[in-house]
Every structure is written in C-alpha cells, then in structure tokens.
Design a protein around this motif. Structure first.
Motif, mmCIF file in Angstrom:
data_model
loop_
_atom_site.group_PDB
_atom_site.id
_atom_site.type_symbol
_atom_site.label_atom_id
_atom_site.label_comp_id
_atom_site.label_asym_id
_atom_site.label_seq_id
_atom_site.Cartn_x
_atom_site.Cartn_y
_atom_site.Cartn_z
ATOM 1 N N THR A 2 0.516 9.026 5.152
ATOM 2 C CA THR A 2 0.464 7.755 5.602
ATOM 3 C C THR A 2 0.328 8.330 6.950
ATOM 4 O OG1 THR A 2 2.573 7.097 5.874
ATOM 5 C CG2 THR A 2 1.290 6.032 4.408
ATOM 6 N N THR A 3 -1.293 7.583 8.498
ATOM 7 C CA THR A 3 -0.663 7.520 9.700
ATOM 8 C C THR A 3 -1.022 6.422 10.224
ATOM 9 O OG1 THR A 3 -3.782 7.365 9.321
ATOM 10 C CG2 THR A 3 -2.318 9.577 9.191
ATOM 11 N N ARG A 4 -0.406 7.223 11.941
ATOM 12 C CA ARG A 4 -0.263 6.187 12.512
ATOM 13 C C ARG A 4 -1.376 4.408 12.296
ATOM 14 N NH1 ARG A 4 -1.650 9.512 17.288
ATOM 15 N NH2 ARG A 4 0.280 10.634 16.461
ATOM 16 N N ASP A 6 -2.278 3.163 9.538
ATOM 17 C CA ASP A 6 -1.881 2.329 7.848
ATOM 18 C C ASP A 6 -0.689 1.391 8.565
ATOM 19 O OD1 ASP A 6 -3.427 3.872 6.404
ATOM 20 O OD2 ASP A 6 -2.682 5.682 6.602
ATOM 21 N N THR A 7 0.016 1.793 9.013
ATOM 22 C CA THR A 7 0.890 1.129 9.659
ATOM 23 C C THR A 7 0.925 -0.422 9.607
ATOM 24 O OG1 THR A 7 2.236 3.223 10.848
ATOM 25 C CG2 THR A 7 3.079 0.871 10.950
ATOM 26 N N PRO A 8 1.466 -1.359 9.188
ATOM 27 C CA PRO A 8 1.243 -2.670 9.394
ATOM 28 C C PRO A 8 1.120 -3.324 10.625
ATOM 29 C CG PRO A 8 2.013 -2.159 6.603
ATOM 30 C CD PRO A 8 2.699 -0.976 7.771
ATOM 31 N N SER A 9 0.838 -4.408 11.442
ATOM 32 C CA SER A 9 0.724 -5.012 12.235
ATOM 33 C C SER A 9 2.188 -5.698 12.008
ATOM 34 C CB SER A 9 0.056 -5.732 12.413
ATOM 35 O OG SER A 9 -0.045 -7.120 11.583
ATOM 36 N N GLN A 13 4.006 -6.826 8.967
ATOM 37 C CA GLN A 13 5.621 -6.496 8.839
ATOM 38 C C GLN A 13 6.899 -7.632 8.448
ATOM 39 O OE1 GLN A 13 6.296 -2.512 11.512
ATOM 40 N NE2 GLN A 13 5.940 -1.096 10.142
ATOM 41 N N PRO A 103 8.488 2.922 11.360
ATOM 42 C CA PRO A 103 7.641 2.309 12.092
ATOM 43 C C PRO A 103 7.762 1.122 12.491
ATOM 44 C CG PRO A 103 6.464 2.985 10.551
ATOM 45 C CD PRO A 103 8.491 3.991 10.230
ATOM 46 N N ILE A 104 9.146 0.427 12.887
ATOM 47 C CA ILE A 104 8.890 -1.027 12.859
ATOM 48 C C ILE A 104 9.715 -1.084 14.249
ATOM 49 C CG2 ILE A 104 10.807 -0.455 10.993
ATOM 50 C CD1 ILE A 104 9.453 -3.937 10.195
#
Lengths: 271, 310
Positions: A2-4, A6-9, A13, A103-104
């Motif tokens: 997963t890359t940056r 892909d990180t959900p908003s 989250q 990453p949250i």
C-alpha cells in the motif's frame, strides 16, 4: 504494497475506527454487563410493582416516566463502561503502541472511538426505550409521543457524558482514575453543586445533571416550567426546570468543550 | 531523496533531561541497520519519535522523504513498526486485528484475506488465526505484532527490541523471520540489546549513548577496525608458564591469557597465513583440540565505546 495514495481519508478512517471499536465493544464484558443491567431494571420495575400489590399508572406518560427516571444512571454507567477508559487504556494497556504508529491522526482515532461509544450506549438505550414502549402499549394501551423526545435528550446526555469521560480519559493516567473521576464528578460534585445553587436561588442551568432533567420533563405535556413553592412566610423552594432549548445547548456545550480539550490533550500525550 | 530514513538534529527533552541530543543519522534503502546502546541511551525515544508515539522537541525525521514530525500520517503510510511489545485488543482475533489495521491503511478486501494468511503463515500463527488474542502468550502476541507490520508489504520496517521477552524458541523463530525479510527489498531499522543478534542479522550498526550517536558503520568495517581478534585454543597438554611466555613472543600475538589448565585466549593480529602459522606452532607444542574466534567483535567495540562515553 500500500502506498500513501492508498491511505484512506480522515473521514473514511473515522468510519473504520468506529466500526471496529463497535465490534470490540460488542464482544466485551462491559456490553454484556450493560445489557444485563438494562434487563434487570426492566424486570424489576415490571415485576416488583404487582408483587407489592401496587397498580401501574393508567396514564401512558406517567407509566413511561417511572422507567425513564432510570435513564440518567444508565447513561452514566454506559459512559463509565465505554468511554472512561477509551483513551487512557491505549497507554495503560499498551494498545497505543500498536495503533499510534499506523497512518492515522490521533484526533481521527479519538473521534472514531467516541462515535463507537455513542453507538453502543445508544443501542442499549434504544433497546430500553423500545421495551418500555412495548410495555406501555401492553399495560396502558398507549405510548406517549413524547417518548421520542425523551430518547433524544437521553442521547444528548450520552453525547455530553461521553465527551466528559473522554476528557478525563485523555488526561488521567489509568482507567481506574478516569472511572473514579467520572463517578465523583457526575454523582457527587454536580449533584452537590446543583443542590447548593438551587438552595441559594441560583439557576443551575449550566450543570449537565440539571440539563439531563429534560429526559424526564420532556414526557410531560405541556413541558413544565421553573416554579417556586412558598414554604411558610419567609421560605420558598424553587424547582429549576431546564427549557428544552436550554438543555440542548448546555449538553452540546459540555460535549463540544470537553471534546476539544480531550483532542488537544490526547494529541499531546506521549508514550 | 535516496535515504529511507533521514534524521536531522532530532532532540527530545523531558524537563532538564536530554533523552536524545541533536541526533543525525541516515539509513540507506534496502539496508538492515542495528540500533545499539545501553538502557537509557535514547534508542527507544528515537524510535518512538519516528513512529508518532512521542513528539520531538526539535529536529526533523524523514521517512521516505516525508517529515514524520510534521506529517506523521503520510510519513507512516509505508512504514511497518513493532515498538516494544505492543498489546492487541483482547476480544479480537489475529484475523480481525490484521483486518482492522489493513483497512486503516487502505488495503482492499480480497488482498486482506490473501495477505492475512501469508503473514500469519510467515510468523507461524496460522493455526491461531481465529482465537481471541487475550489468550495468547507474550511471544505469540509479538509474532502477531510482526505480522501486522508486514501486512501491507511496507518499504521500511522499524523494530524496537523485537525478541525482547521471548523464550529461546521464540527468539530463534523471530530471527528466522528477520533473516527471511533481509532477502527482500526492505529497509529495516532494529534496536536491540543482543549484540550477537545484531551481528548476525544487520549490515551495519548505529550506536548511541546519553542521547548522542557514537558510531554508524557497517559490520565489515567494524571488524576491520578491531586491532586484535581473540582466539580461544583448547589443548591436550597442560599450558605452563614457559609455554605461555613462548607464545607471547610471537609478533602476531598481543597477549595470552590462560583461562584453564588446557585453555588459552590469544589476542591475535594478522592475516590468514599468520593465523595458520600460529595454529601449527601451538599444535606442535601443546596438541590443539580446538582453535576458534572467541567473543564478538561488535561486543568489544560496543564495550569500548560505551566505556569511553561514560
């Protein structure tokens, strides 16, 4: 990988945290405990009265009022069970070591946890109100429309109580400390201060415990107002009744104020 | 930016106490770096600043070029971490815990199912995939923690004493996992107290004490820098004073310590020919039963540096 990208908003989250926290709560002993308590109150109120030879009120609003008088305590127990340890346990039980390196944002995590506490307590309250409505229909032949308003105020009180619980949880080191703080503040400090203010003829409108009175008052039709009873020549007592709008604003004010402080404290808190 | 991890003047203070003092350190892509130092050196604080567990007082730390102090969400999006021994929510199973973390990272449902099986197989926890984590031992939880760090196939893995608190079998298993990871295109930054572990796994080491970086070198360079190698020799014949002083006269020998009636430790400096020559001489005089390098060059370097920085 997963890359940056892909990180959900943050909002996505919040929904993810809320969903999994609800799942976590549903499998916890606290949830079994609160559902057992809901059942116990319903059974005791419904069974003991006939055993003692007392009749149920034939007026549906009055019948529902007997049950709704227990809602405040249910909300506080729910806030203690699902909100008091929500943040402090991340540090005390070291689950934060797992979650914070993800990453949250901390505030996203807090809001998700807060919403999950509201949903779980709301579900317990919902079950309680539905059973009360069914009992009212069965025993008095009707259900007061104001029961919806009462449930609305119960949820507003939940929003405020959980926010205060999150505030304690963000500041205090242990679960036990936040639970004790929550119980002391809501069951003792607010009650004592509220009573002293009333005795001094000062309207304790800003106290959440006073605003929570709207949960029961809202069942009455028409909605009651503040009244003073003369007791003898120089003595009088005033029953301060929060207005519907006043209660709403006070409870929302406590919720927003407490949550803002909780977010700031939680973001600053470190391992 | 070519560095996977770039730390610039990172500082953390607690009141008057300086836990990390203007630390600057670069870690190249696809390297396995051991992070060493005694208790209280500032290793864990550094790792906590890199993983959003603690806020830096000043300085910058870039993960894949993004400052984790300013934007931890983006910086940590391609980083897997196991800090100390994290706890899981006891009511959730490994499957559910990994799913939760994978969703927060934006993994798709089908990928989560496949990857969960892969990483749980890798850490030998596939049989326990649907058991509640509350019932797990510390070692089992540590393996699930490693699984969550690998779940989304990160480009950087940060590990804080990953074998701490594990039983010997658990330590061996975690080391095997790390050796397997070393073969992949990954940057691994691992703090540890176990020097043998670091020497066996890492390409290079960074060493700190009192919040300051003392050393940042490859393991090979460290070995080259050590003046003497300690060699343990076991013999059939008894080692008397005459034999000991005879050995001391050899120009490749810096010192001889008789550690038992039939055992000596020799401080040796020289190439393979010199070593072979020494072995022959001792064998002809004392009949050698074993001849091997004693101790750990990293340990010697570590002890020397830590002593100096006191």
């Amino acid at each position: 990988m997963t890359t940056r990208e892909d990180t959900p908003s943050d909002i996505q989250q919040v929904c993810i945290v809320t969903r999994y926290e609800i799942e976590k709560h549903m499998q916890s002993r606290a949830f079994i405990g609160i559902m057992a308590l809901v059942s116990l109150i319903l059974v005791l109120l419904t069974v003991i009265r006939p055993i003692l030879g007392l009749d149920f009120s034939s007026d549906s609003a009055s019948f529902v009022s007997d049950y709704v008088s227990w809602v405040e305590i249910l909300v506080l127990i729910g806030a203690v069970a699902f909100a008091s340890g929500a943040l402090s346990s991340e540090f005390e039980k070291r689950t934060g070591l797992l979650m914070f390196p993800q990453p949250i944002k901390r505030e996203t995590y807090l809001i998700g946890k807060y919403l999950s506490a509201l949903v779980v307590i709301g579900a317990a309250l919902g079950v309680y109100y539905i059973v009360v409505a069914v009992l009212s229909l069965a025993i008095t032949g009707g259900v007061p429309a104001t029961i919806i308003l009462s449930f609305g105020f119960a949820m507003l009180y939940t929003i405020a109580a959980c926010a205060v619980a999150f505030l304690f949880s963000s500041i205090l080191k242990t679960n036990t400390a936040s639970i004790v703080a929550m119980v002391l503040v809501f069951m003792m400090v607010f009650s004592i201060v509220g009573a002293l203010l009333s005795m001094s003829n000062v309207d304790p409108f800003f106290m959440p415990s006073n605003a929570a009175g709207a949960i029961s008052y809202s069942l009455e039709d028409p909605y009651p107002v503040t009244s003073t009873t003369q007791m003898g020549q120089n003595m009088s007592t005033t029953n301060y009744v929060p207005s519907e709008l006043g209660a709403t604003l006070v409870l929302l004010g406590w919720a927003i104020g407490s949550l803002v402080v909780a977010v700031v404290a939680f973001k600053r808190r470190q391992f | 930016m070519t560095q996977a991890i770039q730390i610039e003047g990172l500082t953390k203070t607690y009141g008057d106490f300086i836990a990390v003092d203007s630390l600057s350190l670069n870690i190249s892509r696809n390297s396995f770096v051991g992070f060493l130092g005694p208790n209280g050196a500032g290793k864990s604080t550094t790792i906590k600043m890199l993983t959003n567990l603690t806020v830096a007082t000043s300085g910058k730390a870039f993960l894949n070029g993004i400052d984790v102090v300013k934007d931890p969400k983006t910086a940590l999006s391609e980083v897997g971490a196991v800090v100390e021994t994290p706890e899981f929510y006891p009511y959730l199973t490994p499957d559910k815990s990994l799913e939760y973390i994978a969703k927060l990272r934006g993994m798709k449902k089908d990928d989560i199912v496949v990857r969960t099986k892969e990483v749980l197989d890798l850490v030998k926890m596939s049989h326990e995939h649907d058991m509640k984590i509350g019932k797990f031992s510390k070692g089992m939880k540590q393996r699930v923690a490693i699984a969550q760090a690998l779940m989304f196939d990160p480009s950087i893995i940060i590990l804080d004493e990953p074998t701490s608190g594990l039983d010997p079998r658990g330590m061996v298993e975690v080391r095997e996992i790390l050796l397997d990871l070393k073969k992949r295109d990954l940057t691994i930054f691992m703090s540890s107290h176990l020097l043998n572990e670091v020497q066996g796994l890492c390409d290079s080491v960074a060493m700190m004490n009192h919040g300051k970086l003392l050393l940042n070198k490859s393991i090979d360079d460290l070995k080259k820098e050590l003046e003497y190698t300690r060699i343990q020799v076991d013999t059939i014949k008894h080692i008397d004073e005459a034999a000991r002083s005879h050995l001391s006269e050899n120009p490749c020998v810096g010192g001889v310590e008789v550690s038992a009636a039939n055992q000596i430790i020799i401080e040796f400096k020289g190439g393979p020919e010199d070593r072979n020559d020494l072995l022959r001489r001792i064998d002809s005089e004392l009949k050698v039963t074993s001849f091997f390098e004693h101790g750990n060059p990293l340990e010697e370097m570590y002890m020397g540096l830590i002593k100096e920085s006191r």
